[in-house]
Design an enzyme around this catalytic site. Structure first.
Site, PDB file in Angstrom:
ATOM      1  N   TRP A 150     106.925  54.098  52.235  1.00  0.00           N
ATOM      2  CA  TRP A 150     107.001  55.466  51.434  1.00  0.00           C
ATOM      3  C   TRP A 150     106.541  54.939  50.063  1.00  0.00           C
ATOM      4  O   TRP A 150     106.413  56.072  49.367  1.00  0.00           O
ATOM      5  CB  TRP A 150     108.658  55.582  51.328  1.00  0.00           C
ATOM      6  CG  TRP A 150     109.471  54.479  50.939  1.00  0.00           C
ATOM      7  CD1 TRP A 150     110.230  53.771  51.891  1.00  0.00           C
ATOM      8  CD2 TRP A 150     109.484  53.752  49.641  1.00  0.00           C
ATOM      9  NE1 TRP A 150     110.775  52.485  51.246  1.00  0.00           N
ATOM     10  CE2 TRP A 150     110.357  52.668  49.981  1.00  0.00           C
ATOM     11  CE3 TRP A 150     108.949  53.989  48.375  1.00  0.00           C
ATOM     12  CZ2 TRP A 150     110.803  51.782  49.007  1.00  0.00           C
ATOM     13  CZ3 TRP A 150     109.374  52.904  47.341  1.00  0.00           C
ATOM     14  CH2 TRP A 150     110.444  51.861  47.573  1.00  0.00           C
ATOM     15  N   ALA A 175     105.081  56.834  60.153  1.00  0.00           N
ATOM     16  CA  ALA A 175     105.235  56.637  58.550  1.00  0.00           C
ATOM     17  C   ALA A 175     106.718  56.613  58.077  1.00  0.00           C
ATOM     18  O   ALA A 175     107.654  56.899  58.950  1.00  0.00           O
ATOM     19  CB  ALA A 175     104.461  57.771  57.783  1.00  0.00           C
ATOM     20  N   GLU A 249     101.085  43.551  56.185  1.00  0.00           N
ATOM     21  CA  GLU A 249     100.974  43.664  54.714  1.00  0.00           C
ATOM     22  C   GLU A 249     102.369  43.403  54.418  1.00  0.00           C
ATOM     23  O   GLU A 249     103.339  44.837  54.271  1.00  0.00           O
ATOM     24  CB  GLU A 249     100.327  44.964  54.567  1.00  0.00           C
ATOM     25  CG  GLU A 249      98.970  45.159  55.013  1.00  0.00           C
ATOM     26  CD  GLU A 249      98.021  44.418  54.289  1.00  0.00           C
ATOM     27  OE1 GLU A 249      98.217  43.742  53.173  1.00  0.00           O
ATOM     28  OE2 GLU A 249      96.613  44.731  54.632  1.00  0.00           O
ATOM     29  N   CYS A 283     103.278  46.734  46.016  1.00  0.00           N
ATOM     30  CA  CYS A 283     103.417  45.311  46.555  1.00  0.00           C
ATOM     31  C   CYS A 283     102.335  44.111  45.635  1.00  0.00           C
ATOM     32  O   CYS A 283     102.866  43.080  45.719  1.00  0.00           O
ATOM     33  CB  CYS A 283     103.107  45.341  48.020  1.00  0.00           C
ATOM     34  SG  CYS A 283     101.503  46.069  48.290  1.00  0.00           S
TER      35      CYS A 283
HETATM   36  P1  NAD Z   1     112.956  48.310  54.511  1.00  0.00           P
HETATM   37  O1  NAD Z   1     112.700  47.002  54.204  1.00  0.00           O
HETATM   38  O2  NAD Z   1     114.250  48.630  55.506  1.00  0.00           O
HETATM   39  O3  NAD Z   1     111.857  49.374  54.814  1.00  0.00           O
HETATM   40  C1  NAD Z   1     110.470  48.938  54.358  1.00  0.00           C
HETATM   41  C2  NAD Z   1     109.761  49.870  55.385  1.00  0.00           C
HETATM   42  O4  NAD Z   1     109.689  49.518  56.525  1.00  0.00           O
HETATM   43  C3  NAD Z   1     110.146  51.528  55.603  1.00  0.00           C
HETATM   44  O5  NAD Z   1     108.853  52.268  55.199  1.00  0.00           O
HETATM   45  C4  NAD Z   1     110.780  51.317  56.706  1.00  0.00           C
HETATM   46  O6  NAD Z   1     111.030  52.763  57.310  1.00  0.00           O
HETATM   47  C5  NAD Z   1     110.293  50.543  57.595  1.00  0.00           C
HETATM   48  N1  NAD Z   1     111.195  49.840  58.537  1.00  0.00           N
HETATM   49  C6  NAD Z   1     112.314  49.304  58.115  1.00  0.00           C
HETATM   50  N2  NAD Z   1     112.943  48.904  59.480  1.00  0.00           N
HETATM   51  C7  NAD Z   1     111.938  48.968  60.367  1.00  0.00           C
HETATM   52  C8  NAD Z   1     111.832  48.439  61.649  1.00  0.00           C
HETATM   53  N3  NAD Z   1     112.845  47.667  62.263  1.00  0.00           N
HETATM   54  N4  NAD Z   1     110.741  48.961  62.204  1.00  0.00           N
HETATM   55  C9  NAD Z   1     109.859  49.576  61.793  1.00  0.00           C
HETATM   56  N5  NAD Z   1     109.712  50.033  60.544  1.00  0.00           N
HETATM   57  C10 NAD Z   1     110.866  49.635  59.785  1.00  0.00           C
HETATM   58  O7  NAD Z   1     113.568  48.715  52.950  1.00  0.00           O
HETATM   59  P2  NAD Z   1     113.365  49.875  51.893  1.00  0.00           P
HETATM   60  O8  NAD Z   1     114.490  49.729  50.945  1.00  0.00           O
HETATM   61  O9  NAD Z   1     112.488  50.946  52.269  1.00  0.00           O
HETATM   62  O10 NAD Z   1     112.170  48.811  50.963  1.00  0.00           O
HETATM   63  C11 NAD Z   1     113.096  47.577  50.608  1.00  0.00           C
HETATM   64  C12 NAD Z   1     111.898  46.581  50.171  1.00  0.00           C
HETATM   65  O11 NAD Z   1     110.572  46.742  51.089  1.00  0.00           O
HETATM   66  C13 NAD Z   1     111.170  46.557  48.966  1.00  0.00           C
HETATM   67  O12 NAD Z   1     112.178  45.789  48.133  1.00  0.00           O
HETATM   68  C14 NAD Z   1     110.054  46.009  49.191  1.00  0.00           C
HETATM   69  O13 NAD Z   1     110.060  44.688  48.912  1.00  0.00           O
HETATM   70  C15 NAD Z   1     109.634  46.202  50.283  1.00  0.00           C
HETATM   71  N6  NAD Z   1     108.488  47.007  50.649  1.00  0.00           N
HETATM   72  C16 NAD Z   1     107.145  46.782  50.487  1.00  0.00           C
HETATM   73  C17 NAD Z   1     106.056  47.667  50.446  1.00  0.00           C
HETATM   74  C18 NAD Z   1     104.606  47.220  50.553  1.00  0.00           C
HETATM   75  O14 NAD Z   1     103.739  48.009  50.191  1.00  0.00           O
HETATM   76  N7  NAD Z   1     104.520  45.980  50.958  1.00  0.00           N
HETATM   77  C19 NAD Z   1     106.501  48.969  50.677  1.00  0.00           C
HETATM   78  C20 NAD Z   1     107.845  49.476  50.690  1.00  0.00           C
HETATM   79  C21 NAD Z   1     108.904  48.741  50.822  1.00  0.00           C
END
Ligand code: NAD
Length: 475
Positions: A150, A175, A249, A283
């Site tokens: 997101w 997404a 990524e 990131c």
């Molecule tokens: P999260 O780790 O649960 O989610 C991150 C993303 O992964 C979200 O878009 C979510 O929909 C997706 N996701 C989660 N579980 C999934 C699964 N089993 N299968 C497919 N997609 C899945 O948590 P969050 O609260 O959204 O973000 C927390 C952490 O994620 C942040 O602290 C950050 O470290 C990391 N993050 C990194 C990026 C990046 O650009 N690398 C982007 C967003 C979040």
């Protein structure tokens, strides 16, 4: 502007209702509900997989001219729709309109770059005796399952869609459920530019359900994921069950080396803007400031002054320089990480608290003298927090930069040319910025090493990652 209707885009059809479960999409600046997003059930995912298999057979045979026309056409539509796209992104993600507009234009640049790359998917002819012929060709890997987070609601879907389309693959994009309308708007530009509906589709759902279903299918030949390291490792294991290729990524913990010979004010202007861009939810955000002792007082004071001047407010308000955090989870994470650091002896120089109680605003925060065992020195904060520590030993500065298992972006500021080259070589990161925070571009690979993942998006490498080689030997 009103927020658009939400749907699943499967085989060119907009699907919603039908007793499907829904997810509530919220405006992070106000906390108010924008819309209900339909979530895919198993039948939806199976329909998307069947369409992706068909779409791949169609698109792998497309000409470079056809692929380029779609990508360039979509880029033109994104320019025309820039304001609409940017407003949608701001409404559902919170970033300022100015940042959202830049995100649209970065996507335009990437699609135009990929439109050129489709003509350069070269193979080679090997040296063989007369009468024999051996060639190496590159072919699209197959249907791709792509997962986008997101934080860049336009840019992430753009990367996930653009590369497979350029390579001749089909793609199913999941997404983030928090920012669905931006992803749908990017996909619509491609469809309106002539992309067949079975070549690129968008589903939303319960993330773990969707990823298990798509990655469990033999139709999918590659997975591309952007998100946290913990989720990335989980998905990489699922992909490995079926030997699917992966581009990962993942998270980062951007170290920034500040040497005393650097142009400190220029460094400050750049890194403070970089730190609080998108409320730190980036990131490649500069996070761990590793400052040579002789520069420390000036750097810390300058950082505090600049951070305290940042205008915070609804991203739709032109006066805002930083918007809210994207969701309530990030506020909780900030409280936990900052509380832990202070309890372990870090100094809270400014910020450290939520602003107001509507929306998810959090003050630009600076912690200094942060002990290495504080969780925030080891876990990606993904928020508007700068961690600033002093070091007297230059080698110890590099060692600290490389201490963590992350290796996405790393930065260094120094006027010494020899040190610039040495540090660029020594930093364990996929991207290094020397006296700059600009570490990306449509023509440059974007990706990390170690726990930050593998493979790259953007640049020729982005398309290459959606191709496989085939050697053909003729006797
Ligand atoms: P999260 O780790 O649960 O989610 C991150 C993303 O992964 C979200 O878009 C979510 O929909 C997706 N996701 C989660 N579980 C999934 C699964 N089993 N299968 C497919 N997609 C899945 O948590 P969050 O609260 O959204 O973000 C927390 C952490 O994620 C942040 O602290 C950050 O470290 C990391 N993050 C990194 C990026 C990046 O650009 N690398 C982007 C967003 C979040």
């Amino acid at each position: 502007m009103t927020y658009p209707d939400l749907y699943l885009m499967i085989d060119g059809q907009r699907l919603s209702g039908g007793g499907r479960r829904t997810h509530r999409v919220v405006n992070p600046a106000t906390g108010s509900v924008l819309a209900e997003l339909p979530l895919a059930d198993t039948a939806d995912l199976d329909a998307a997989l069947a369409a992706a298999a068909r779409g791949f057979r169609r698109w792998r045979d497309s000409t470079p001219q056809e692929r380029a026309a779609v990508l360039q056409g979509a880029a033109r539509l994104m320019v025309e729709r820039q304001e609409e796209l940017a407003r949608i992104a701001t409404l559902e993600q919170g970033k300022t309109l100015a940042e959202a507009r830049i995100e649209v234009m970065m996507n335009v640049g990437l699609f135009n770059f990929y439109a050129g790359e489709v003509f350069r998917l070269y193979g080679r002819t090997l040296v063989r005796p007369t009468g024999h012929r051996s060639t190496v060709t590159k072919e699209p890997v197959g249907p791709v399952a792509a997962f986008a987070p997101w934080n860049f609601p336009i840019g992430n879907p753009g990367r996930k869609l653009g590369a497979p389309i350029a390579a001749g693959c089909s793609v199913i994009l999941k997404a983030a459920e928090e920012t669905p309308a931006s992803a749908l708007a990017v996909l619509q530009c491609l469809l309106d530019a002539g992309l067949p509906g079975d070549v690129a589709q968008a589903v939303f759902g319960v993330p773990d359900e969707v990823s298990r279903h798509l990655l469990g299918s033999p139709i999918i030949r590659k997975m591309s994921f952007t998100g946290s390291t913990i989720v990335g490792k989980h998905l990489a294991k699922l992909a490995a069950e079926d030997c699917k290729r992966t581009t990962m990524e993942l998270g980062g913990h951007g170290p920034v080396l500040i040497f005393a010979d650097a142009d400190l004010d220029k460094a400050l202007d750049t890194v403070v803007a970089g730190k609080y861009r998108n409320a730190g939810q980036v990131c490649v955000s500069p996070t761990r400031f590793i400052v040579e002792t002789a520069a420390y007082d000036h750097f810390l004071k300058g950082f505090i002054e600049r951070a305290e001047r940042i205008a915070i407010g609804d991203g739709l308000d032109v006066a805002s320089v930083m918007g809210p955090m994207a969701n309530a989870r990030r506020l909780d994470a900030m409280d936990r990480l900052i509380g832990d650091a202070v309890a372990k002896g870090a100094r809270l120089e400014t910020g450290g608290a939520r602003i107001g109680n509507a929306g998810f605003f959090f003050a630009p925060t600076i912690l200094s003298n942060v002990p290495l065992d504080a969780t925030i020195m080891n876990e990606e904060p993904f928020g508007p927090v700068a961690l600033i520590n002093a070091y007297s030993d230059k080698d110890a500065m590099v060692a600290e930069a490389n201490r963590l298992p992350y290796g996405l972006a790393a930065y260094a500021w120094t006027a010494d040319a020899a040190r610039q080259r040495r540090i660029a070589r020594e930093l364990e990161a996929g991207m290094v910025g020397i006296n700059t925070a600009m570490i990306g571009g449509a023509d440059a690979p974007f990706g990390g090493v170690k726990w930050s993942g593998h493979g790259a998006e953007d640049g020729p490498e982005g398309v290459e990652a959606c191709l496989v080689t085939k050697a053909v030997h003729e006797g």
